[in-house]
Motif scaffolding. Structure first.
Motif, mmCIF file in Angstrom:
data_model
loop_
_atom_site.group_PDB
_atom_site.id
_atom_site.type_symbol
_atom_site.label_atom_id
_atom_site.label_comp_id
_atom_site.label_asym_id
_atom_site.label_seq_id
_atom_site.Cartn_x
_atom_site.Cartn_y
_atom_site.Cartn_z
ATOM 1 N N PHE A 88 10.502 18.910 -7.656
ATOM 2 C CA PHE A 88 9.271 18.153 -8.649
ATOM 3 C C PHE A 88 9.154 17.056 -7.635
ATOM 4 C CE2 PHE A 88 9.672 19.788 -12.634
ATOM 5 C CZ PHE A 88 10.563 19.852 -12.904
ATOM 6 N N TYR A 89 7.890 17.270 -7.182
ATOM 7 C CA TYR A 89 7.413 15.699 -6.513
ATOM 8 C C TYR A 89 6.772 15.095 -7.584
ATOM 9 C CZ TYR A 89 8.532 18.792 -2.516
ATOM 10 O OH TYR A 89 9.157 19.980 -1.661
ATOM 11 N N ALA A 90 6.907 13.478 -7.600
ATOM 12 C CA ALA A 90 6.325 12.612 -7.930
ATOM 13 C C ALA A 90 5.804 11.529 -7.308
ATOM 14 C CB ALA A 90 7.833 11.483 -8.617
ATOM 15 N N LYS A 91 4.836 10.739 -7.771
ATOM 16 C CA LYS A 91 4.830 9.325 -6.508
ATOM 17 C C LYS A 91 4.038 8.503 -7.779
ATOM 18 C CE LYS A 91 -0.432 11.989 -7.060
ATOM 19 N NZ LYS A 91 -1.331 12.086 -6.375
ATOM 20 N N LEU A 92 3.691 6.999 -6.780
ATOM 21 C CA LEU A 92 3.824 5.953 -7.853
ATOM 22 C C LEU A 92 2.731 5.678 -7.419
ATOM 23 C CD1 LEU A 92 7.650 3.603 -6.264
ATOM 24 C CD2 LEU A 92 7.051 5.011 -8.758
ATOM 25 N N ILE A 93 1.162 5.009 -9.036
ATOM 26 C CA ILE A 93 0.847 4.306 -8.129
ATOM 27 C C ILE A 93 0.471 2.678 -8.426
ATOM 28 C CG2 ILE A 93 -2.086 4.733 -9.097
ATOM 29 C CD1 ILE A 93 -1.350 7.203 -8.060
ATOM 30 N N CYS A 94 0.486 2.219 -7.476
ATOM 31 C CA CYS A 94 1.077 0.823 -7.402
ATOM 32 C C CYS A 94 -1.106 0.089 -7.267
ATOM 33 C CB CYS A 94 1.401 0.413 -5.969
ATOM 34 S SG CYS A 94 3.158 1.403 -6.552
ATOM 35 N N SER A 95 -0.155 -1.179 -7.506
ATOM 36 C CA SER A 95 -1.450 -2.029 -7.238
ATOM 37 C C SER A 95 -1.443 -3.491 -7.162
ATOM 38 C CB SER A 95 -3.064 -1.792 -8.528
ATOM 39 O OG SER A 95 -3.531 -2.751 -8.578
ATOM 40 N N ASP A 96 -2.156 -4.140 -6.058
ATOM 41 C CA ASP A 96 -2.258 -5.476 -5.401
ATOM 42 C C ASP A 96 -3.227 -6.307 -6.642
ATOM 43 O OD1 ASP A 96 -4.455 -5.121 -4.590
ATOM 44 O OD2 ASP A 96 -2.960 -5.347 -2.639
ATOM 45 N N GLY A 97 -4.234 -5.204 -7.119
ATOM 46 C CA GLY A 97 -5.082 -6.522 -7.804
ATOM 47 C C GLY A 97 -6.656 -6.227 -7.150
ATOM 48 N N LYS A 98 -6.623 -5.559 -5.872
ATOM 49 C CA LYS A 98 -7.562 -5.608 -5.119
ATOM 50 C C LYS A 98 -7.677 -4.149 -4.734
ATOM 51 C CE LYS A 98 -7.156 -9.670 -2.856
ATOM 52 N NZ LYS A 98 -6.778 -10.406 -2.262
ATOM 53 N N ARG A 99 -6.783 -3.088 -4.488
ATOM 54 C CA ARG A 99 -6.647 -1.580 -4.267
ATOM 55 C C ARG A 99 -5.602 -1.126 -4.644
ATOM 56 N NH1 ARG A 99 -4.072 -0.953 1.334
ATOM 57 N NH2 ARG A 99 -2.285 -2.454 1.705
ATOM 58 N N ASN A 100 -5.253 0.228 -5.206
ATOM 59 C CA ASN A 100 -4.269 1.127 -5.855
ATOM 60 C C ASN A 100 -4.013 2.147 -4.044
ATOM 61 O OD1 ASN A 100 -5.026 -0.001 -7.764
ATOM 62 N ND2 ASN A 100 -6.153 2.115 -8.709
ATOM 63 N N ILE A 101 -2.750 2.405 -4.250
ATOM 64 C CA ILE A 101 -2.104 2.797 -3.251
ATOM 65 C C ILE A 101 -0.910 3.721 -4.166
ATOM 66 C CG2 ILE A 101 -0.293 2.698 -1.137
ATOM 67 C CD1 ILE A 101 -1.093 0.288 -0.663
ATOM 68 N N GLU A 102 -1.099 5.043 -3.585
ATOM 69 C CA GLU A 102 -0.162 5.965 -4.026
ATOM 70 C C GLU A 102 1.378 6.169 -2.747
ATOM 71 O OE1 GLU A 102 -1.730 9.812 -4.770
ATOM 72 O OE2 GLU A 102 -3.402 8.869 -5.590
ATOM 73 N N ILE A 103 2.655 6.557 -3.906
ATOM 74 C CA ILE A 103 3.877 6.352 -2.914
ATOM 75 C C ILE A 103 4.117 6.973 -3.574
ATOM 76 C CG2 ILE A 103 6.446 5.245 -2.171
ATOM 77 C CD1 ILE A 103 4.002 1.848 -2.700
ATOM 78 N N ASP A 104 5.227 8.050 -2.312
ATOM 79 C CA ASP A 104 5.627 8.689 -3.058
ATOM 80 C C ASP A 104 7.191 9.079 -2.712
ATOM 81 O OD1 ASP A 104 5.525 11.937 -2.839
ATOM 82 O OD2 ASP A 104 7.150 11.746 -0.677
ATOM 83 N N ALA A 105 7.255 9.610 -4.097
ATOM 84 C CA ALA A 105 8.668 9.296 -4.111
ATOM 85 C C ALA A 105 9.810 10.321 -5.048
ATOM 86 C CB ALA A 105 9.017 8.017 -5.467
ATOM 87 N N ARG A 106 11.105 10.490 -5.311
ATOM 88 C CA ARG A 106 11.866 11.643 -5.901
ATOM 89 C C ARG A 106 11.484 11.149 -7.520
ATOM 90 N NH1 ARG A 106 18.045 11.428 -4.183
ATOM 91 N NH2 ARG A 106 17.254 9.226 -4.619
ATOM 92 N N THR A 107 11.412 12.009 -7.968
ATOM 93 C CA THR A 107 10.870 12.105 -9.191
ATOM 94 C C THR A 107 12.566 11.407 -10.077
ATOM 95 O OG1 THR A 107 10.553 14.132 -9.556
ATOM 96 C CG2 THR A 107 10.424 13.580 -11.361
#
Length: 200
Positions: A88-107
């Motif tokens: 399985f492949y997962a990602k975190l959807i993160c935000s600093d309030g201005k932009r969203n960033i996707e970070i790859d992670a182990r599930t």
């Protein structure tokens, strides 16, 4: 692609891989379950947060949360987005309030972070239809004791029997001592004995 929301419905010793655990995610609005084999460290990290146990020092996933929040970064959601050759492949959807960033992670790491940020977990239909199983009744609705026991010793009843003769007050003291010593397997056994007494 439409996202499907998942909840954690079970965590138990893996019947197929020694030293591993089965994390079972459930479709919020359906009967399908998504079992994922994870390592003991990640299983412990997830269980400690779900059970609201407080370690004496921060675990790696707690450190990640503190670091992110220090810079006003929030994890908004976790997406299990792919399944290739049984992985399985997962990602975190993160935000600093201005932009969203996707970070790859182990599930397993992504879910350990998700429970700390109390953010939703999603997947896609093609993953559920490929790797999901349909459960009848309430099977898999459990959070088993997290320890290093062999499969034949995995039941909660057998792992907590050594505490049956100790008073509840003494058990509560032993629980605090185990947490202070960062002996999480021992703490989980004591917690299960206390929960068993509350239920009876």
């Amino acid at each position: 692609m439409k996202k499907i929301k998942l909840d954690i419905v079970g965590l138990s010793y893996s019947q197929t891989q020694s030293g591993a655990y089965a994390l079972v995610l459930g479709e919020v609005s359906g009967r399908r379950r998504l079992p994922i084999i994870i390592g003991s460290f990640e299983a412990q990290a997830i269980a400690i947060e779900i059970e609201k146990m407080t370690p004496s020092r921060p675990l790696t996933h707690d450190l990640f949360k503190s670091f992110a929040q220090a810079y006003q970064i929030e994890v908004q959601e976790v997406i299990i987005y792919n399944l290739v050759d049984g992985i399985f492949y997962a990602k975190l959807i993160c935000s600093d309030g201005k932009r969203n960033i996707e970070i790859d992670a182990r599930t397993s790491d992504a879910i350990a972070v998700a429970v700390r940020f109390d953010c939703p977990i999603f997947t896609y239909e093609f993953i559920l239809s490929t790797a999901g199983i349909v459960i009848e009744g309430n099977d898999f609705v459990y959070l088993e004791n997290i320890n290093e026991a062999a499969p034949e010793e995995k039941s909660v009843a057998s792992s907590v029997s050594g505490y049956a003769s100790i008073s509840t007050e003494e058990l509560k003291t032993k629980l605090q001592e185990a947490l202070a010593e960062e002996s999480y397997e021992k703490a989980a056994k004591i917690r299960d004995e206390l929960n068993k007494r509350k239920a009876s």
